[in-house]
Motif scaffolding. Structure first.
Motif, PDB file in Angstrom:
ATOM      1  N   ALA A   1      -0.291   0.083 -12.792  1.00  0.00           N
ATOM      2  CA  ALA A   1      -0.827   0.224 -14.151  1.00  0.00           C
ATOM      3  C   ALA A   1      -0.562   1.605 -14.727  1.00  0.00           C
ATOM      4  CB  ALA A   1      -2.318  -0.079 -14.154  1.00  0.00           C
ATOM      5  N   ASP A   2      -0.462   2.622 -13.842  1.00  0.00           N
ATOM      6  CA  ASP A   2      -0.219   3.974 -14.339  1.00  0.00           C
ATOM      7  C   ASP A   2       1.271   4.264 -14.545  1.00  0.00           C
ATOM      8  OD1 ASP A   2       0.732   4.198 -11.773  1.00  0.00           O
ATOM      9  OD2 ASP A   2      -0.725   5.697 -11.114  1.00  0.00           O
ATOM     10  N   ARG A   3       2.133   3.253 -14.320  1.00  0.00           N
ATOM     11  CA  ARG A   3       3.580   3.360 -14.516  1.00  0.00           C
ATOM     12  C   ARG A   3       4.253   4.322 -13.555  1.00  0.00           C
ATOM     13  NH1 ARG A   3       4.409  -1.259 -17.154  1.00  0.00           N
ATOM     14  NH2 ARG A   3       3.109  -1.427 -19.035  1.00  0.00           N
ATOM     15  N   ASP A   4       3.535   4.782 -12.559  1.00  0.00           N
ATOM     16  CA  ASP A   4       4.095   5.729 -11.595  1.00  0.00           C
ATOM     17  C   ASP A   4       4.701   4.969 -10.421  1.00  0.00           C
ATOM     18  OD1 ASP A   4       4.787   8.096 -10.461  1.00  0.00           O
ATOM     19  OD2 ASP A   4       2.768   8.957 -10.433  1.00  0.00           O
ATOM     20  N   ALA A   5       5.396   5.686  -9.549  1.00  0.00           N
ATOM     21  CA  ALA A   5       6.024   5.099  -8.368  1.00  0.00           C
ATOM     22  C   ALA A   5       5.075   5.219  -7.177  1.00  0.00           C
ATOM     23  CB  ALA A   5       7.349   5.796  -8.063  1.00  0.00           C
ATOM     24  N   HIS A   6       4.710   4.087  -6.605  1.00  0.00           N
ATOM     25  CA  HIS A   6       3.811   4.059  -5.453  1.00  0.00           C
ATOM     26  C   HIS A   6       4.398   3.155  -4.377  1.00  0.00           C
ATOM     27  CE1 HIS A   6       0.603   6.016  -7.760  1.00  0.00           C
ATOM     28  NE2 HIS A   6       0.846   5.151  -8.736  1.00  0.00           N
ATOM     29  N   PRO A   7       4.248   3.541  -3.105  1.00  0.00           N
ATOM     30  CA  PRO A   7       4.730   2.664  -2.037  1.00  0.00           C
ATOM     31  C   PRO A   7       3.996   1.328  -2.068  1.00  0.00           C
ATOM     32  CG  PRO A   7       4.212   4.863  -1.207  1.00  0.00           C
ATOM     33  CD  PRO A   7       3.666   4.794  -2.595  1.00  0.00           C
ATOM     34  N   VAL A   8       4.752   0.250  -1.861  1.00  0.00           N
ATOM     35  CA  VAL A   8       4.151  -1.078  -1.896  1.00  0.00           C
ATOM     36  C   VAL A   8       4.933  -2.012  -0.980  1.00  0.00           C
ATOM     37  CG1 VAL A   8       5.513  -1.836  -3.884  1.00  0.00           C
ATOM     38  CG2 VAL A   8       3.330  -2.940  -3.406  1.00  0.00           C
ATOM     39  N   ARG A   9       4.219  -2.969  -0.397  1.00  0.00           N
ATOM     40  CA  ARG A   9       4.865  -4.004   0.422  1.00  0.00           C
ATOM     41  C   ARG A   9       4.598  -5.357  -0.206  1.00  0.00           C
ATOM     42  NH1 ARG A   9       2.410  -5.378   6.163  1.00  0.00           N
ATOM     43  NH2 ARG A   9       0.909  -6.376   4.752  1.00  0.00           N
ATOM     44  N   LEU A  10       5.671  -6.117  -0.438  1.00  0.00           N
ATOM     45  CA  LEU A  10       5.569  -7.472  -0.994  1.00  0.00           C
ATOM     46  C   LEU A  10       5.841  -8.490   0.102  1.00  0.00           C
ATOM     47  CD1 LEU A  10       7.565  -7.345  -4.368  1.00  0.00           C
ATOM     48  CD2 LEU A  10       5.102  -7.503  -4.091  1.00  0.00           C
ATOM     49  N   ARG A  11       5.051  -9.566   0.082  1.00  0.00           N
ATOM     50  CA  ARG A  11       5.321 -10.675   0.998  1.00  0.00           C
ATOM     51  C   ARG A  11       5.255 -11.986   0.215  1.00  0.00           C
ATOM     52  NH1 ARG A  11       2.223 -10.215   6.720  1.00  0.00           N
ATOM     53  NH2 ARG A  11       0.341 -10.467   5.445  1.00  0.00           N
ATOM     54  N   VAL A  12       6.231 -12.844   0.447  1.00  0.00           N
ATOM     55  CA  VAL A  12       6.209 -14.203  -0.097  1.00  0.00           C
ATOM     56  C   VAL A  12       5.774 -15.139   1.023  1.00  0.00           C
ATOM     57  CG1 VAL A  12       7.568 -16.064  -1.101  1.00  0.00           C
ATOM     58  CG2 VAL A  12       8.005 -13.694  -1.776  1.00  0.00           C
ATOM     59  N   ILE A  13       4.741 -15.905   0.762  1.00  0.00           N
ATOM     60  CA  ILE A  13       4.145 -16.768   1.776  1.00  0.00           C
ATOM     61  C   ILE A  13       4.317 -18.212   1.330  1.00  0.00           C
ATOM     62  CG2 ILE A  13       2.005 -17.360   2.981  1.00  0.00           C
ATOM     63  CD1 ILE A  13       1.092 -14.428   2.221  1.00  0.00           C
ATOM     64  N   ARG A  14       4.980 -19.002   2.159  1.00  0.00           N
ATOM     65  CA  ARG A  14       5.197 -20.413   1.862  1.00  0.00           C
ATOM     66  C   ARG A  14       4.452 -21.268   2.877  1.00  0.00           C
ATOM     67  NH1 ARG A  14      10.667 -22.129   3.690  1.00  0.00           N
ATOM     68  NH2 ARG A  14       9.481 -22.608   5.574  1.00  0.00           N
ATOM     69  N   ALA A  15       3.487 -22.024   2.398  1.00  0.00           N
ATOM     70  CA  ALA A  15       2.723 -22.937   3.262  1.00  0.00           C
ATOM     71  C   ALA A  15       2.203 -22.224   4.508  1.00  0.00           C
ATOM     72  CB  ALA A  15       3.566 -24.143   3.645  1.00  0.00           C
ATOM     73  N   GLY A  16       1.709 -20.994   4.328  1.00  0.00           N
ATOM     74  CA  GLY A  16       1.101 -20.256   5.428  1.00  0.00           C
ATOM     75  C   GLY A  16       2.047 -19.402   6.230  1.00  0.00           C
ATOM     76  N   GLN A  17       3.338 -19.454   5.934  1.00  0.00           N
ATOM     77  CA  GLN A  17       4.317 -18.673   6.676  1.00  0.00           C
ATOM     78  C   GLN A  17       4.956 -17.627   5.771  1.00  0.00           C
ATOM     79  OE1 GLN A  17       7.078 -21.577   8.219  1.00  0.00           O
ATOM     80  NE2 GLN A  17       5.942 -21.769  10.134  1.00  0.00           N
ATOM     81  N   VAL A  18       5.128 -16.420   6.309  1.00  0.00           N
ATOM     82  CA  VAL A  18       5.819 -15.365   5.565  1.00  0.00           C
ATOM     83  C   VAL A  18       7.313 -15.661   5.618  1.00  0.00           C
ATOM     84  CG1 VAL A  18       6.297 -12.902   5.397  1.00  0.00           C
ATOM     85  CG2 VAL A  18       4.022 -13.687   6.098  1.00  0.00           C
ATOM     86  N   VAL A  19       7.908 -15.950   4.473  1.00  0.00           N
ATOM     87  CA  VAL A  19       9.336 -16.292   4.437  1.00  0.00           C
ATOM     88  C   VAL A  19      10.176 -15.170   3.847  1.00  0.00           C
ATOM     89  CG1 VAL A  19       8.958 -18.778   4.371  1.00  0.00           C
ATOM     90  CG2 VAL A  19       9.009 -17.484   2.227  1.00  0.00           C
ATOM     91  N   GLY A  20       9.543 -14.123   3.381  1.00  0.00           N
ATOM     92  CA  GLY A  20      10.294 -12.986   2.862  1.00  0.00           C
ATOM     93  C   GLY A  20       9.373 -11.812   2.592  1.00  0.00           C
ATOM     94  N   GLN A  21       9.857 -10.613   2.836  1.00  0.00           N
ATOM     95  CA  GLN A  21       9.062  -9.426   2.549  1.00  0.00           C
ATOM     96  C   GLN A  21       9.973  -8.232   2.301  1.00  0.00           C
ATOM     97  OE1 GLN A  21       6.461  -8.486   5.794  1.00  0.00           O
ATOM     98  NE2 GLN A  21       8.076  -8.388   7.308  1.00  0.00           N
ATOM     99  N   ILE A  22       9.424  -7.240   1.621  1.00  0.00           N
ATOM    100  CA  ILE A  22      10.169  -6.034   1.287  1.00  0.00           C
ATOM    101  C   ILE A  22       9.174  -4.897   1.102  1.00  0.00           C
ATOM    102  CG2 ILE A  22      10.101  -6.698  -1.146  1.00  0.00           C
ATOM    103  CD1 ILE A  22      12.508  -5.057  -1.667  1.00  0.00           C
ATOM    104  N   GLU A  23       9.635  -3.709   1.438  1.00  0.00           N
ATOM    105  CA  GLU A  23       8.865  -2.506   1.151  1.00  0.00           C
ATOM    106  C   GLU A  23       9.663  -1.629   0.208  1.00  0.00           C
ATOM    107  OE1 GLU A  23       7.493  -0.495   4.604  1.00  0.00           O
ATOM    108  OE2 GLU A  23       6.532  -2.284   5.470  1.00  0.00           O
TER     109      GLU A  23
END
Length: 504
Positions: free
Chosen positions: A435-457
């Motif tokens: 929300a502050d438009r700044d750069a912050h470390p973050v980890r994304l995970r896509v979860i399909r039917a209870g399983q992590v099928v993709g992630q990125i940091e």
């Protein structure tokens, strides 16, 4: 094997690629545009256990840029313990501020006045209902314990006092019923009142001298009996009994299902609240000790039916939303059954500024509405067109800029369904920023039917594209996103995808 393509937002080449690929994704039918609104869900005012008035809450919500304020006032906080087998008569009770004590109509009238003064803020009525508690142990043994006083369901959107009046809750006498215990509660009238009245009335057959000499004594005894009768009757009032006894540890989830059914029948939403939060305290009354406890109850999501959803993001420990956890299990089960799928919200659980780390803007539920009205908010919450975001100690608020699943012919967003023919791979697109438009470390995970099928940091703003060719066909699959920063968290509701094999 899923193919992953990752690029940071802000690079010109990626932006152009994204722009030119967009026309390849077409919706099967036009869908109404949705507007994001920031909502604070589960807020208490001075109507119940909060320290700010509804007017003060509205002013604070507007200062913090909120669009929606959803109150969740304690419906009833009346508790009593009685000595068995006359627990309905020989009992001691305590009460704390609640809607029932404040007055239902008074609450709704005050809310209408606040709405009139703040027309740009959508203010919605709601109550937090703990329909049942039960006792184990005894005072004399020192192990008397009250269970589940904080096992709550949030009921949102009821506008009429009659819809609240018979809400089936342990502290609501209007929902009580006549049963065998009612006769026991009426015992003072039968055992004391009738003999007292007979003592008071003169007896014709007694000799005049005897009657006059004993009349005063009889009437004093009668008066004492009547006073005692009145006191016991008042303590036993109402003579009716709650549907589920406070001394029945085997009621299970039946009292909660009754509340859910009553709320849904009246057109409200019903959300399980903070199912993994713990509550434990001990209270001393001279030499006597009473324990009050509510254990985590994530199994409530599996053992009840028909509720709208649950609080999946709040300021406490949570495992329900972990990949493959209870949430994923419930969603998949409901999809397989063809029934409504429970949705997820964020709960701020705000009582006042005296609680460290609490404020209206610490946990958001962002609702994607087709119209900026209460009806629009209710529809978005009911259908899962919403995501939740929470600030951490570092005050980072993540926001979802895009979440879609497509098969290059059709596309679906959060809360929607996509039927993909031909068994072709589907592509998941996610964009998250701060929300502050700044750069912050973050980890994304896509979860399909209870399983992590993709992630990125990476760092915000961040885009992620996942091509998933391994999804099984011929069954509905929920895709959802989890984003975690060093001091912030975001959870989405799913997009539902059905891959249909090609017909030969």
């Amino acid at each position: 094997m899923a193919k992953r393509h990752v690029m940071a937002a802000g690079r010109a080449g990626f932006a152009l690629l994204w722009l030119f690929s967009a026309p390849l994704v077409r919706a099967e039918s036009p869908t109404p545009a949705r507007i994001p609104l920031r909502a604070a869900v589960h807020v208490h005012s001075t109507v119940s256990t909060g320290t700010l008035s509804p007017e003060s809450l509205a002013q604070r919500a507007e200062r913090q840029g909120l669009d929606v304020l959803i109150l969740s006032e304690n419906f009833t906080l009346r508790y009593d313990y009685g000595l068995r087998p006359l627990e309905g008569i020989l009992k001691y009770g305590v009460s704390f501020p609640s809607v029932l004590d404040y007055g239902i109509e008074r609450f709704l009238t005050e809310l209408r006045e606040v709405r009139r003064r703040h027309p740009k803020l959508i203010i919605m009525p709601g109550v937090e209902v703990a329909p049942h508690y039960y006792w184990t142990g005894s005072l004399l043994a020192g192990d008397l314990t009250m269970h589940n006083a904080q096992r709550n369901v949030l009921v949102i959107g009821l506008e009429k006092s009659e819809d609240y009046a018979r809400m089936p809750a342990r502290g609501n006498p209007h929902s009580f019923v006549w049963d065998g215990k009612s006769l026991a509660n009426a015992a003072p009238f039968l055992l004391l009142a009738v003999p007292a009245i007979r003592l008071w009335l003169p007896r014709r057959r007694e000799k005049e001298a005897w009657r006059h000499s004993h009349q005063t004594i009889r009437r004093m005894a009668a008066a004492a009996g009547l006073v005692l009768t009145a006191g016991l009757a008042a303590n036993a009032w109402p003579l009716t009994s709650p549907r589920f006894s406070s001394y029945d540890a085997q009621a299970g989830y039946r009292p909660y299902q009754a509340v859910i059914d009553a709320a849904i029948e009246r057109g409200a939403l019903a959300f399980w609240s903070m199912t993994e939060a713990r509550d434990f305290s001990r209270h001393s009354f001279g030499p006597l000790t009473v324990t009050v406890k509510t254990d985590p109850h994530p199994d409530s999501l599996l053992l009840t039916q028909g509720y709208t959803g649950f609080g999946g993001l709040y300021q406490d420990t949570r495992r329900v939303t972990a990949p493959g956890g209870v949430w994923d299990q419930v969603v998949q089960a409901r999809l397989n059954e063809g029934g409504p799928v429970p949705t997820m919200i964020g709960e701020v659980a705000f009582h006042g500024l005296q609680d460290a780390g609490k404020d209206l803007d610490r946990v958001y539920t962002v609702v994607l509405v087709t119209e900026r009205t209460q009806a629009g908010v209710l529809e978005a919450l009911r259908t899962g067109h919403a995501y939740a975001a929470a600030r951490g100690d570092g005050d980072i608020l993540l926001q979802l800029d895009e979440f879609s699943v497509s098969d290059r012919r059709r596309s679906a967003g959060m809360g929607d369904r996509l039927e993909s023919e031909g068994g072709r791979p589907v592509t998941v697109r996610v964009a998250v920023s701060a929300a502050d438009r700044d750069a912050h470390p973050v980890r994304l995970r896509v979860i399909r039917a209870g399983q992590v099928v993709g992630q990125i940091e990476g760092r915000t703003p961040l885009r992620y594209e996942l091509t998933d060719g391994d999804a099984p066909a011929d069954r509905w699959l929920p895709y959802r996103v989890e984003a975690i920063a060093q001091s912030g968290e975001l959870l989405t509701n799913p997009v539902y995808v059905l891959k249909v094999k090609s017909k030969k």
